[in-house]
Design a protein around this motif. Structure first.
Motif, PDB file in Angstrom:
ATOM      1  N   ILE A 263      -2.858 -52.625 -21.774  1.00 15.18           N
ATOM      2  CA  ILE A 263      -2.483 -54.018 -22.001  1.00 15.18           C
ATOM      3  C   ILE A 263      -3.721 -54.888 -22.138  1.00 15.18           C
ATOM      4  CG2 ILE A 263      -1.222 -56.020 -21.141  1.00 15.18           C
ATOM      5  CD1 ILE A 263       0.568 -53.621 -21.992  1.00 15.18           C
ATOM      6  N   SER A 264      -3.802 -55.566 -23.240  1.00 16.36           N
ATOM      7  CA  SER A 264      -4.815 -56.505 -23.726  1.00 16.36           C
ATOM      8  C   SER A 264      -4.933 -56.267 -25.220  1.00 16.36           C
ATOM      9  CB  SER A 264      -6.210 -56.292 -23.108  1.00 16.36           C
ATOM     10  OG  SER A 264      -6.233 -56.742 -21.768  1.00 16.36           O
TER      11      SER A 264
ATOM     12  N   HIS B 113      -3.124 -50.813 -17.359  1.00 19.31           N
ATOM     13  CA  HIS B 113      -2.221 -49.969 -18.146  1.00 19.31           C
ATOM     14  C   HIS B 113      -0.817 -50.023 -17.557  1.00 19.31           C
ATOM     15  CE1 HIS B 113      -6.145 -48.283 -19.272  1.00 19.31           C
ATOM     16  NE2 HIS B 113      -5.555 -47.819 -20.355  1.00 19.31           N
ATOM     17  N   VAL B 114       0.153 -49.781 -18.417  1.00 16.70           N
ATOM     18  CA  VAL B 114       1.540 -49.648 -17.957  1.00 16.70           C
ATOM     19  C   VAL B 114       1.904 -48.168 -18.032  1.00 16.70           C
ATOM     20  CG1 VAL B 114       3.953 -50.130 -18.534  1.00 16.70           C
ATOM     21  CG2 VAL B 114       2.256 -51.963 -18.617  1.00 16.70           C
ATOM     22  N   TYR B 115       2.473 -47.670 -16.949  1.00 17.08           N
ATOM     23  CA  TYR B 115       2.858 -46.258 -16.890  1.00 17.08           C
ATOM     24  C   TYR B 115       4.368 -46.121 -16.778  1.00 17.08           C
ATOM     25  CZ  TYR B 115      -2.060 -45.344 -16.042  1.00 17.08           C
ATOM     26  OH  TYR B 115      -3.418 -45.265 -16.165  1.00 17.08           O
ATOM     27  N   GLY B 116       4.834 -44.916 -17.004  1.00 17.32           N
ATOM     28  CA  GLY B 116       6.247 -44.636 -16.819  1.00 17.32           C
ATOM     29  C   GLY B 116       6.565 -43.257 -17.335  1.00 17.32           C
TER      30      GLY B 116
ATOM     31  N   LYS C 247       4.078 -56.897 -14.864  1.00 20.23           N
ATOM     32  CA  LYS C 247       3.318 -56.175 -15.884  1.00 20.23           C
ATOM     33  C   LYS C 247       3.974 -56.396 -17.237  1.00 20.23           C
ATOM     34  CE  LYS C 247       0.696 -52.471 -13.728  1.00 20.23           C
ATOM     35  NZ  LYS C 247       0.371 -51.039 -13.825  1.00 20.23           N
ATOM     36  N   ALA C 248       3.175 -56.327 -18.267  1.00 26.85           N
ATOM     37  CA  ALA C 248       3.688 -56.510 -19.621  1.00 26.85           C
ATOM     38  C   ALA C 248       4.759 -55.458 -19.904  1.00 26.85           C
ATOM     39  CB  ALA C 248       2.548 -56.359 -20.613  1.00 26.85           C
TER      40      ALA C 248
END
Ligand code: MTE
Ligand code: HPA
Ligand code: MOS
Length: 761
Positions: A430-431, A603-606, A707-708
């Motif tokens: 993210i950015s 960062h976005v996790y999943g 978070k985004a």
């Protein structure tokens, strides 16, 4: 809190560009676009159109007052064709008429003589001919050459992934009005107010301060209006400038599909090396991006492909190269994920390839290689990884072993229906990868009745950002939501905006709104102190004063002041009740000379478990479930975020399964309407979508520790591709379909019965 737009959306009362009341004298625009994909314009016949009653003007490249140029990153894209055409659908002439019908009828009478030139639609062919938009980009980590020598297993292959039509409900469009003294006001359906302002400035020759861009809301953008809204705004602006009349253009669906770019198709070669324990030791990948006829955002998209080429895995030795290849298709552009999903599809293909050859489940390889905190990405940033946490939580909540057993049992009992299961971990940075774009502004006014107006650079396109901006202001001031109103996006109120994109809109504009509200609040507290303790130094009471639920508290006890009285007192004392704030994400940087840095705030996790059932007689399939553990941080709005997850998943599934963009060898779009381009409908959505928030307290740089959420969920859809592949192999174990997304029912049918597909024509 509900999405503040829900009420108006459901009643059909939300105002989109096409709902704006028209001014008297408005002209309607329609573009005559290139009927050939590549060639030299010998002659153009406008006479019939010019003689039609109601046709006011026809504009060609030579008529522009400014530059005939709308390229954002690279100035390589004429607004109107000048001498040559480079793709079918390229605007050649702009017809202005007294009615929409007349404008379209006039366009139909225009003909052009074109001396044809070679048409390239395949990025690998473009590469062979040296047709590159920019020099290649490359990320290296470790030493792949020596690492491959030590690998127990090495697999090589090719993976292809097609584009995707944005299919925002609201097509592209703009409305340009001449203003006093030769300026322009542009209503645009754009994610990028400043991008439109810049493009209009360039083609009209007017300085930016003479151009106002106003955006109410979009009926979807999905990246398709990050830069490509510029064309229609610029055309209307040129029309308004040259006729001194308002000019409107709202594209028909087929015009939009034919003339605008889409998600980038990619072709890639991969080589993956594993050790005895299935640890990935080396990964080499070359991406050929199909950029289309001009740069548009392709260079930035290409970079994000590299940033995400190892998805949520740690690979100690990486060599990733990416070529942006110029073809004779409409310039491809941003689309939810911005090149990241394409990079992720390729490494997932490589892992599945290895797993099939080694006779293990892809999950075995995936799990062993998940990023650990502190692992280095190929671009130098260290991971704050939640990949393992997400995997473990999902396994606890969804029981992967149980899902596997259910799939196997079903397949043992059914001859013609086969199930497949795939796990799809994601990691998304993210950015904006271009550091300077990570800034935003907000303007907050408190009026004397205590109500609050918020303006930011954020564009509401269905993602719920206005609801979040309202929440930031209401929460910071601790006043009821009804006292806050979020206004349109306007370049006079907020200048120099980054586009609403990169999933960072709420983060960036929310932080700016927070800063603005905090600045006003700190002035208000001083006023409260002066009102409550006129004799004292205000500084000594500031700590004890709080505004809460519209009341002014002192040491947690109500005082005689409430919000409205406080605002009134501040106004009487001539204290500013307005603030314009600026936010810039701290700590982000990237250096392309070394291809290293810290490009992402976080960062976005999943992870998603995707289950499908394939009808092996028909090749059709259904998505049974998508069960995800997703990293929301601390969600600002569960309802909005759930909507983003569900929408993202379905859009990702569509990309991987039903949606097939088809251009023929002449560069003509064959999938040019909803009869030939199939998007997911109610029958195609998963029967079950389960969304569990990742339990985490890790701090991050986003607004209120949220978070985004805009783009990352799309990538769960990639799991559907591999789940279908598994089901196909359950029916026909020898089947080894190419890694070639989307996996349309036709391709499933062919691979089930090991038939050869001849798709090209
Ligand atoms: N959701 C809706 N309903 N409509 C859209 O156009 N665009 C997506 C995503 N979700 C989109 C959407 C894309 S491509 C991005 S980058 C983000 O929203 C942008 O908004 P955000 O930064 O506020 O998440
Ligand atoms: N993401 C989305 N849009 C963008 C980006 C990005 O990283 N850079 C430029 N436009
Ligand atoms: Mo989104 S592709 O960053 O508009």
């Amino acid at each position: 809190m509900k999405n503040i737009d829900a009420h108006n959306h459901v009643r059909g009362e939300s105002v989109y560009l096409d709902d704006l009341p028209l001014q008297q004298g408005t002209l309607f625009a329609c573009v005559f676009d290139a009927p050939h994909a590549h060639g030299k314009i010998k002659d153009i016949h406008l006479e019939t159109a010019l003689n039609m009653a109601g046709v006011a003007k026809i504009i060609l490249a030579k008529d522009l007052c400014g530059e005939n140029q709308i390229g954002g990153i690279i100035p390589d894209e004429p607004l109107l064709a000048d001498g040559h055409v480079h793709f079918q659908g390229m605007p050649v002439a702009l017809v202005l008429a007294e009615s929409e019908e007349t404008a379209r009828a006039a366009v139909k009478t225009i003909t052009v003589e074109i001396e044809p030139m070679e048409v390239i639609t395949d990025p690998r062919v473009a590469f062979e001919k040296g047709e590159l938009i920019i020099p290649p980009k490359r990320f290296c980590l470790g030493d792949v050459a020596s690492a491959f020598k030590t690998c127990a297993y090495v697999f090589e292959g090719q993976a292809n992934v097609n584009g995707q039509e944005h299919l925002y409900l609201e097509t592209q469009g703009a409305y340009a009005l001449p203003t006093e003294g030769g300026g322009l006001k542009i209503y645009a359906s754009t994610q990028g107010p400043t991008a439109v302002q810049r493009a209009v400035s360039k083609v009209t020759g007017l300085p930016m301060h003479r151009i106002e861009v106003e955006i109410g809301r979009l009926g979807g953008g999905f990246g398709g209006k990050e830069d490509q809204a510029n064309t229609w705004a610029a055309l209307c602006a040129v029309g308004a400038q040259l006729t001194k009349r308002p000019v409107k253009y709202s594209l028909h669906r087929m015009e939009d599909m034919r003339m605008t770019g889409k998600r980038h198709p990619y072709s890639a070669d991969y080589k993956i090396g594993l050790d005895q324990e299935f640890k990935i030791k080396a990964y080499e990948v070359v991406f050929y991006q199909n950029a289309g006829a001009a740069a548009d955002l392709s260079p930035a998209v290409l970079e994000r492909t590299l940033f995400h080429c190892t998805n949520s895995y740690f690979v100690p030795n990486v060599d990733a190269t990416a070529y942006s290849c110029r073809t004779n298709l409409p310039p491809n552009t941003a689309f939810r994920g911005f090149g990241g999903p394409q990079g992720m599809f390729v490494i997932e293909s490589a892992i599945v390839h290895a797993a099939e050859k080694l006779g293990v489940s892809p999950a075995t390889i995936q799990q062993k290689n998940l990023l650990q905190p502190g692992d280095e990405f190929p671009y130098g940033q260290l991971a704050e990884s939640e990949a393992v946490a997400a995997w473990k939580q999902a396994d606890r909540q969804f029981n992967f072993e149980h899902l596997r057993r259910e799939t196997a049992d079903f397949n043992a009992e059914n001859a013609y229906l086969k199930r497949g299961l795939a796990l799809m971990p994601i990691c998304f940075g993210i950015s904006f990868t271009k550091t300077l774009m990570n800034q935003a502004r907000a303007l907050v006014h408190v009026y004397t009745d205590g109500s609050v107006a918020v303006s930011t650079g954020a564009v509401e396109m269905g993602q719920g950002v206005n609801t979040k901006m309202l929440q930031v202001a209401a929460r910071t001031f601790s006043i009821p939501a009804e006292w806050v109103n979020v206004h349109t996006t306007n370049t006079l109120r907020i200048a120099n905006t980054s586009p609403s994109a990169a999933s960072a809109t709420a983060d960036l504009n929310g932080k700016a709104t927070l800063l603005a509200c905090e600045a006003i609040l700190s002035r208000l507290k001083k006023v409260a102190s002066e009102e409550l303790f006129p004799q004292d130094d205000p500084a000594q009471h500031l700590e004890a004063i709080r505004v809460e639920n519209g009341l002014v508290l002192y040491n947690n006890r109500p005082t005689a002041l409430d919000w409205k009285a406080l605002i009134n007192a501040a106004f009487v004392k001539r204290i500013s009740l307005s603030e314009h704030a600026h936010y810039a994400t701290p700590g982000v940087h990237f250096d392309w000379t070394t291809a290293k840095g810290h490009p992402f705030a976080y960062h976005v996790y999943g992870i998603a478990a995707v289950g499908v059932t394939v009808d092996c007689l028909r090749g059709t399939y259904a998505v049974d479930f998508v069960k995800t553990v997703h990293d929301f941080g601390k969600s600002m709005n569960d309802a909005v975020d759930l909507g983003q997850i569900e929408g993202g998943i379905v859009q990702g599934l569509g990309w991987m399964t039903l949606e097939e963009v088809v251009y023929d060898a002449s560069g003509r779009l064959r999938s040019n309407a909803l009869s030939t381009y199939k998007i997911p409908d109610i029958y195609a959505v998963p029967k079950e979508i389960a969304v569990e928030p990742l339990q985490t307290d890790r701090p991050n740089l986003a607004i209120f520790n949220s978070k985004a959420v805009g783009e990352p969920p799309l990538m769960y859809g990639i799991g559907a591709y591999f789940a279908i592949r598994e089901a196909v192999r359950a029916f026909c174990p020898e089947a080894c379909p190419d890694f070639d997304a989307p996996f349309t029912p036709e391709k499933v049918m062919l691979s089930l019965h090991q038939l050869q597909a001849e798709y090209a024509d």
